[in-house]
Each structure stands twice: as structure tokens, then as C-alpha cells.
Scaffold this motif. Structure first.
Motif, PDB file in Angstrom:
ATOM      1  N   UNK A  18       0.803  -1.123  -0.098  1.00 17.59           N
ATOM      2  CA  UNK A  18       0.091   0.011   0.042  1.00 17.59           C
ATOM      3  C   UNK A  18       0.674   1.323   0.215  1.00 17.59           C
ATOM      4  N   UNK A  19       2.002   1.056   0.711  1.00 16.18           N
ATOM      5  CA  UNK A  19       2.861   2.444   0.524  1.00 16.18           C
ATOM      6  C   UNK A  19       3.307   2.548  -0.776  1.00 16.18           C
ATOM      7  N   UNK A  55     -11.266  -1.599   3.693  1.00 12.42           N
ATOM      8  CA  UNK A  55     -10.571  -0.502   4.308  1.00 12.42           C
ATOM      9  C   UNK A  55      -9.631   0.358   3.448  1.00 12.42           C
ATOM     10  N   UNK A  56      -9.210  -0.016   2.440  1.00 13.83           N
ATOM     11  CA  UNK A  56      -8.244   0.701   1.711  1.00 13.83           C
ATOM     12  C   UNK A  56      -8.647   1.971   1.299  1.00 13.83           C
ATOM     13  N   UNK A  57      -9.857   2.124   1.203  1.00 14.41           N
ATOM     14  CA  UNK A  57     -10.712   3.337   0.693  1.00 14.41           C
ATOM     15  C   UNK A  57     -10.659   4.370   1.692  1.00 14.41           C
ATOM     16  N   UNK A  67      -9.297   3.350  -4.221  1.00 10.91           N
ATOM     17  CA  UNK A  67     -10.367   2.264  -4.215  1.00 10.91           C
ATOM     18  C   UNK A  67      -9.686   1.142  -5.093  1.00 10.91           C
ATOM     19  N   UNK A  68      -9.609   0.002  -4.439  1.00 12.92           N
ATOM     20  CA  UNK A  68      -9.015  -0.997  -4.855  1.00 12.92           C
ATOM     21  C   UNK A  68      -9.916  -2.141  -5.143  1.00 12.92           C
ATOM     22  N   UNK A 108      -9.293 -14.079 -11.067  1.00 14.65           N
ATOM     23  CA  UNK A 108      -9.333 -13.551 -12.663  1.00 14.65           C
ATOM     24  C   UNK A 108      -7.874 -13.147 -12.664  1.00 14.65           C
ATOM     25  N   UNK A 109      -7.447 -12.524 -14.096  1.00 10.51           N
ATOM     26  CA  UNK A 109      -6.421 -11.760 -14.479  1.00 10.51           C
ATOM     27  C   UNK A 109      -6.172 -10.482 -12.991  1.00 10.51           C
ATOM     28  N   UNK A 110      -5.202 -10.037 -13.075  1.00  7.23           N
ATOM     29  CA  UNK A 110      -5.145  -9.184 -11.946  1.00  7.23           C
ATOM     30  C   UNK A 110      -5.552  -7.726 -12.328  1.00  7.23           C
ATOM     31  N   UNK A 111      -6.461  -7.553 -12.950  1.00  5.40           N
ATOM     32  CA  UNK A 111      -7.118  -6.233 -13.289  1.00  5.40           C
ATOM     33  C   UNK A 111      -7.467  -5.464 -12.238  1.00  5.40           C
ATOM     34  N   UNK A 112      -6.836  -4.567 -11.657  1.00  2.00           N
ATOM     35  CA  UNK A 112      -7.133  -3.699 -10.366  1.00  2.00           C
ATOM     36  C   UNK A 112      -7.672  -2.449 -10.763  1.00  2.00           C
ATOM     37  N   UNK A 113      -8.560  -2.185 -10.503  1.00  2.00           N
ATOM     38  CA  UNK A 113      -9.253  -0.693 -10.799  1.00  2.00           C
ATOM     39  C   UNK A 113      -8.635   0.205  -9.743  1.00  2.00           C
TER      40      UNK A 113
END
Length: 192
Positions: A18-19, A55-57, A67-68, A108-113
Motif C-alpha cells: 500500500x505504501x 478498508x483501503x478506501x 479504491x482497489x 481472474x487476471x489481476x485487473x485492479x481498478x
């Protein structure tokens, strides 16, 4: 790249990852997570601290938030198991392959938004406005009314200055009602 840990069906991220996402030092990220009290230690991972995807948000560092979201899709996979048919011949057991259908969760494929939103700035503006209105109510001797309005929207005992990004909708409603009531109080005082 963010490394994810799926633990009991929930996606978690390490503090160091996260850092890297927020482009800050690990120390600063640990401090932000500790302030929000959202870090968790997972059983079997030693002393490492993880943050759940929800909680990342809540993390806001250098006026940035993220937002992950990880998409998990269920896929049916065929598993082959060797089954013993029980017949022996010269000390050897015969085995045959049996096809058993099984469902597995496959990522699924690591598609992170990852989105940096303007909600953070709106939240900061609403929080400052709420603090200013609360001071104005206190100066007018109507702090009890301000507390009743904020408790109605945010919950009993809630302090507007401690609101998070999850509380933005009730915060909007509370600030709008605080402004309306304060305008009404000023109109009444002007008539007197």
C-alpha cells in the motif's frame, strides 16, 4: 504490483504494498493505518499487518485515496483422482482415473481498478464546513441543537470531525440541515 492475500474469502493487502501504491514511505503508511485503526494481523502470517480491501478506501495520505477492487470469478475445474478398484494381481493394485467435477475459486487476471477520486476533497470541505457550523451554533448557545442534528444523521455520540469517507452521504445531509437550521435561527434573531 500489489500482492494480495485471500484469507477467509476476504482480500487483504500488505502495508508495504500500500505504501508503494500511495507513493509514500512504509513508516508513513503504518502511521496512517494505525490512526484509522484498520490494520489486522492474520493468523499464520506472524507479525505482519494487513489491510482488507474494503478498508483501503479509508486511507488518506497526502490528500490521496485509492479504491482497489479485485474481481474473483468462480470457475468449474475438472479434478482427476486415482481410485482403487480393489483387484490385486501379483501384489499390484489396479488403479483407474476417475473424473470428479469440483468448483474452485480462481482469481481472474489481476485487473485492479485504482481510482483517485475527488470525494476526498469534498469530504474535507464538508468536514470543515461542519466544524465551522458547530462553532457558530456554540457561539449562538444552540450547541445542543447542532448535536441533535448530527446525531440524527450520523448516529448517537458521533463527532462530525471524525467522519470517514464511508460517512460522506450522512455527512452531506447533516451539513445541509445544519446550514438550513442556522439560517432559520438567524432569521428569527433578525426579527427580534
Amino acid at each position: 504490483m500489489l500482492n494480495r492475500v485471500i484469507y477467509n474469502g476476504v482480500v487483504y493487502y500488505k502495508v508495504a504494498d500500500l505504501a508503494e501504491l500511495f507513493d509514500v514511505s512504509v513508516y508513513k503508511m503504518r502511521k496512517a493505518i494505525k490512526e484509522k485503526n484498520i490494520g489486522e494481523k492474520l493468523k499464520g502470517f506472524g507479525r505482519m499487518v494487513f489491510v482488507s480491501e474494503e478498508n483501503v478506501a479509508l486511507i488518506s495520505v497526502n490528500c490521496k485515496t485509492a479504491v482497489v477492487k479485485t474481481d474473483i470469478k468462480e470457475v468449474a475445474a475438472d479434478v482427476f483422482v486415482e481410485a482403487n478398484d480393489g483387484h490385486t494381481k501379483a501384489g499390484k493394485q489396479k488403479t483407474k482415473k476417475v473424473k470428479l467435477p469440483a468448483k474452485q475459486k480462481v482469481e481472474q487476471a489481476p485487473e485492479q481498478k485504482v481510482e483517485v477520486e475527488t470525494i476526498v476533497t469534498e469530504h474535507e470541505i464538508l468536514t470543515k464546513t461542519a466544524q465551522e457550523l458547530t462553532k457558530q451554533y456554540a457561539n449562538a448557545g444552540k450547541l445542543k441543537l447542532a448535536n441533535e442534528i448530527s446525531y440524527k444523521h450520523m448516529g448517537e455520540g458521533f463527532v462530525l470531525a471524525n467522519s470517514t469517507l464511508k460517512d460522506i452521504e450522512p455527512l452531506r445531509l447533516a451539513v445541509a440541515e445544519l446550514e438550513n437550521e442556522f439560517t432559520k435561527l438567524n432569521e428569527v434573531e433578525m426579527q427580534i
